[in-house]
Design an enzyme around this catalytic site. Structure first.
Site, mmCIF file in Angstrom:
data_model
loop_
_atom_site.group_PDB
_atom_site.id
_atom_site.type_symbol
_atom_site.label_atom_id
_atom_site.label_comp_id
_atom_site.label_asym_id
_atom_site.label_seq_id
_atom_site.Cartn_x
_atom_site.Cartn_y
_atom_site.Cartn_z
ATOM 1 N N CYS A 1 0.827 -1.212 0.000
ATOM 2 C CA CYS A 1 0.000 0.000 0.000
ATOM 3 C C CYS A 1 0.860 1.261 0.000
ATOM 4 C CB CYS A 1 -0.991 -0.036 1.167
ATOM 5 S SG CYS A 1 -2.433 1.021 0.893
ATOM 6 N N HIS B 1 -3.864 -5.133 -0.239
ATOM 7 C CA HIS B 1 -3.507 -5.718 1.057
ATOM 8 C C HIS B 1 -3.604 -7.251 1.020
ATOM 9 C CE1 HIS B 1 -3.080 -2.218 3.761
ATOM 10 N NE2 HIS B 1 -3.807 -1.628 2.831
ATOM 11 N N GLU C 1 -2.614 -9.359 3.098
ATOM 12 C CA GLU C 1 -2.839 -9.951 4.426
ATOM 13 C C GLU C 1 -4.302 -9.985 4.826
ATOM 14 O OE1 GLU C 1 -3.448 -5.789 5.146
ATOM 15 O OE2 GLU C 1 -1.934 -6.825 3.967
ATOM 16 N N GLY D 1 -6.123 6.179 -1.165
ATOM 17 C CA GLY D 1 -6.622 7.374 -1.833
ATOM 18 C C GLY D 1 -5.576 8.022 -2.708
ATOM 19 N N PHE D 2 -4.374 7.418 -2.736
ATOM 20 C CA PHE D 2 -3.277 7.872 -3.597
ATOM 21 C C PHE D 2 -2.786 6.680 -4.397
ATOM 22 C CE2 PHE D 2 -3.472 10.793 -0.084
ATOM 23 C CZ PHE D 2 -3.209 12.036 -0.643
#
Length: 367
Positions: free
Chosen positions: A256, A342, A344, A300-301
Site C-alpha cells: 500500500c 492488502h 494480508e 486514496g493515492f
C-alpha cells in the site's frame, strides 16, 4: 447493554451538502476526509486500520454492528478513524463470542459517528464529486459547524504517518528462527506482522523516521515498508531511507503506502485519486502469472501509470481490472517489489498471501 436515546446528529460536507441522522458512538464533533468502504464484513478491522487516520468512513453495507466487537479483531490499539457514517446501526448483536457491542466499542474509544442516513446517496455523491472534507456533530449546527469544518486540512500534501507510527522500536517473533526483517512502520496493521511472524520471521518494527543506517545496525536480512495514512508525495524522509536500502541491494517488500514510497524512491511520482479504492472485492491481475486475485484495498493515492511505463528501473507487475491503475511494481535490477493492495486481509479467498512467500524467497536468494 441498554441502548440510549440518541441525539440528533449532522453530517456536513465541504461542498455544503448536509445529511441529518442520529448520533452513534461518542456524542461530539469530529471531522476529516470522507470516503467509503464497500466491504460487507470487517468493520472493526476497518476502523482500527492506521491507514484510515484522518478520515471519516462511510460503510456501504446497510447494517453495521450486528455482530458486535471482539478484542482480537483489531489492526491497532484503537480506532484511528475520525468518524463513522452508517445507514442502520444495530442495537443488538448476535455473535456469541463478541466481547461487547459496537456502540460500547466506539464509546470506549471516543469515536464519533452518525447513523440513520442515506449512505447510498452519500456514496453516489462522493463518487461524482470526489473525496472531500466533512464533519459530524451532535453539538453544532449552522455557521458554528461550518467554522469547524473549515479548520480541517486537506488530505493532499498532508503527512500523517508520523502520527500513527510506533514511538520506539520493538521486536516480534523468535530470534532463533527464520530471517530478520526490519519494518519501517508508516502505520502498520497487526495482520501484516502476523503474516511475517507466521513465516518464522524475526521482525523489528522501527518508527517512520528511522534512518537506513540505524535499521542496518540490527543486521536485517530484508526490509518491509508498511501501509500508512496521508500523502506519500510529502514523505521524503521515507523515500530517502528506502532509496538507501535499494542502493545497498537489500531485499524489499512494500504494501500500500509502501508501494508508493518504493516508487517515489526511484523517481516515479504519485497522485491523489478522485475518490480512492476501499473494499474487499477489487479484481487485480498479476501480469507475470496471468492469474487474477480478489483483493482488499484501502488507498486514496496511487502510483502514476504513465511514469511507471516509461521507467528504466521499474516495471508494472499487477493492474486493477476495474480501473487500470497500478496495483504492483518491481525493480528491474534490484531485489525489491511492492503491491498497492492488502494481501494480508484475506477478503474471502487467500489469493494474495503468496506475496509473503515471494518475499521470503527473495531474501533466501539474496542472503
Amino acid at each position: 447493554m441498554k441502548y440510549p436515546t440518541r441525539k440528533k446528529a449532522t453530517l456536513l460536507l465541504q461542498d455544503g451538502t448536509t445529511f441529518t441522522g442520529h448520533s452513534i458512538g461518542k456524542e461530539g464533533t469530529s471531522g476529516g476526509e470522507i470516503c467509503f468502504n464497500t466491504g460487507m464484513t470487517g468493520y472493526q478491522e476497518i476502523y482500527t486500520d492506521p491507514s484510515y487516520f484522518g478520515q471519516i468512513i462511510v460503510n456501504t453495507t446497510s447494517h453495521i454492528g450486528n455482530y458486535g466487537a471482539l478484542d482480537s479483531e483489531v489492526e491497532s490499539d484503537k480506532p484511528t478513524i475520525k468518524g463513522l457514517v452508517v445507514n442502520d446501526f444495530s442495537k443488538i448483536y448476535s455473535r456469541t463470542k463478541a466481547t461487547e457491542s459496537l456502540q460500547e466499542f466506539l464509546e470506549r474509544n471516543n469515536t464519533v459517528g452518525i447513523g440513520g442516513v442515506d449512505t447510498r446517496k452519500i456514496v453516489r455523491h462522493i463518487r461524482t464529486k470526489g473525496a472531500m472534507n466533512a464533519i459530524i456533530s451532535s453539538e453544532l449546527e449552522g455557521e458554528a459547524l461550518q467554522a469547524e469544518l473549515d479548520k480541517i486540512p486537506s488530505m493532499e500534501s498532508l503527512e500523517l504517518s508520523t502520527k500513527v507510527t510506533t514511538k520506539k522500536a520493538y521486536e516480534l517473533g523468535e530470534s532463533n528462527k527464520g530471517f530478520r526483517v526490519a519494518i519501517l512502520d508508516l502505520g502498520i496493521k497487526r495482520s501484516i506482522l502476523k503474516n511475517l511472524t507466521d513465516r518464522d520471521c524475526h521482525c523489528k518494527v522501527f518508527p517512520a523516521e528511522t534512518t537506513f543506517e540505524e535499521m542496518e545496525k540490527w543486521n536485517p536480512d530484508g526490509y518491509f515498508i508498511s501501509n500508512g495514512p496521508g500523502d506519500p508525495a510529502v514523505m521524503d524522509y521515507a523515500s530517502t531511507t528506502v532509496a538507501e536500502v535499494i542502493e545497498k541491494n537489500k531485499p524489499v517488500f512494500g504494501i500500500c503506502m509502501g508501494s508508493q514510497i518504493l516508487a517515489k524512491a526511484v523517481g516515479i511520482p504519485t497522485y491523489k485519486m478522485h475518490h480512492g479504492h476501499r473494499g474487499l472485492n477489487h479484481p487485480v491481475k498479476n501480469l507475470r502469472t496471468g492469474l487474477s486475485e480478489i483483493t482488499s484495498q484501502n488507498h486514496g493515492f496511487a502510483v502514476e501509470m504513465e511514469a511507471l511505463s516509461k521507467s528504466d528501473v521499474a516495471e508494472l507487475t499487477h493492474i486493477d481490472l476495474n480501473h487500470d491503475t497500478v496495483e504492483g511494481l518491481r525493480l528491474k535490477n534490484k531485489p525489491a517489489f511492492a503491491v498497492q493492495y492488502h494481501p494480508e486481509s484475506s477478503p474471502g479467498p487467500n489469493d494474495s498471501t503468496y506475496l509473503f512467500d515471494d518475499f521470503i524467497q527473495l531474501i533466501k536468494e539474496n542472503k
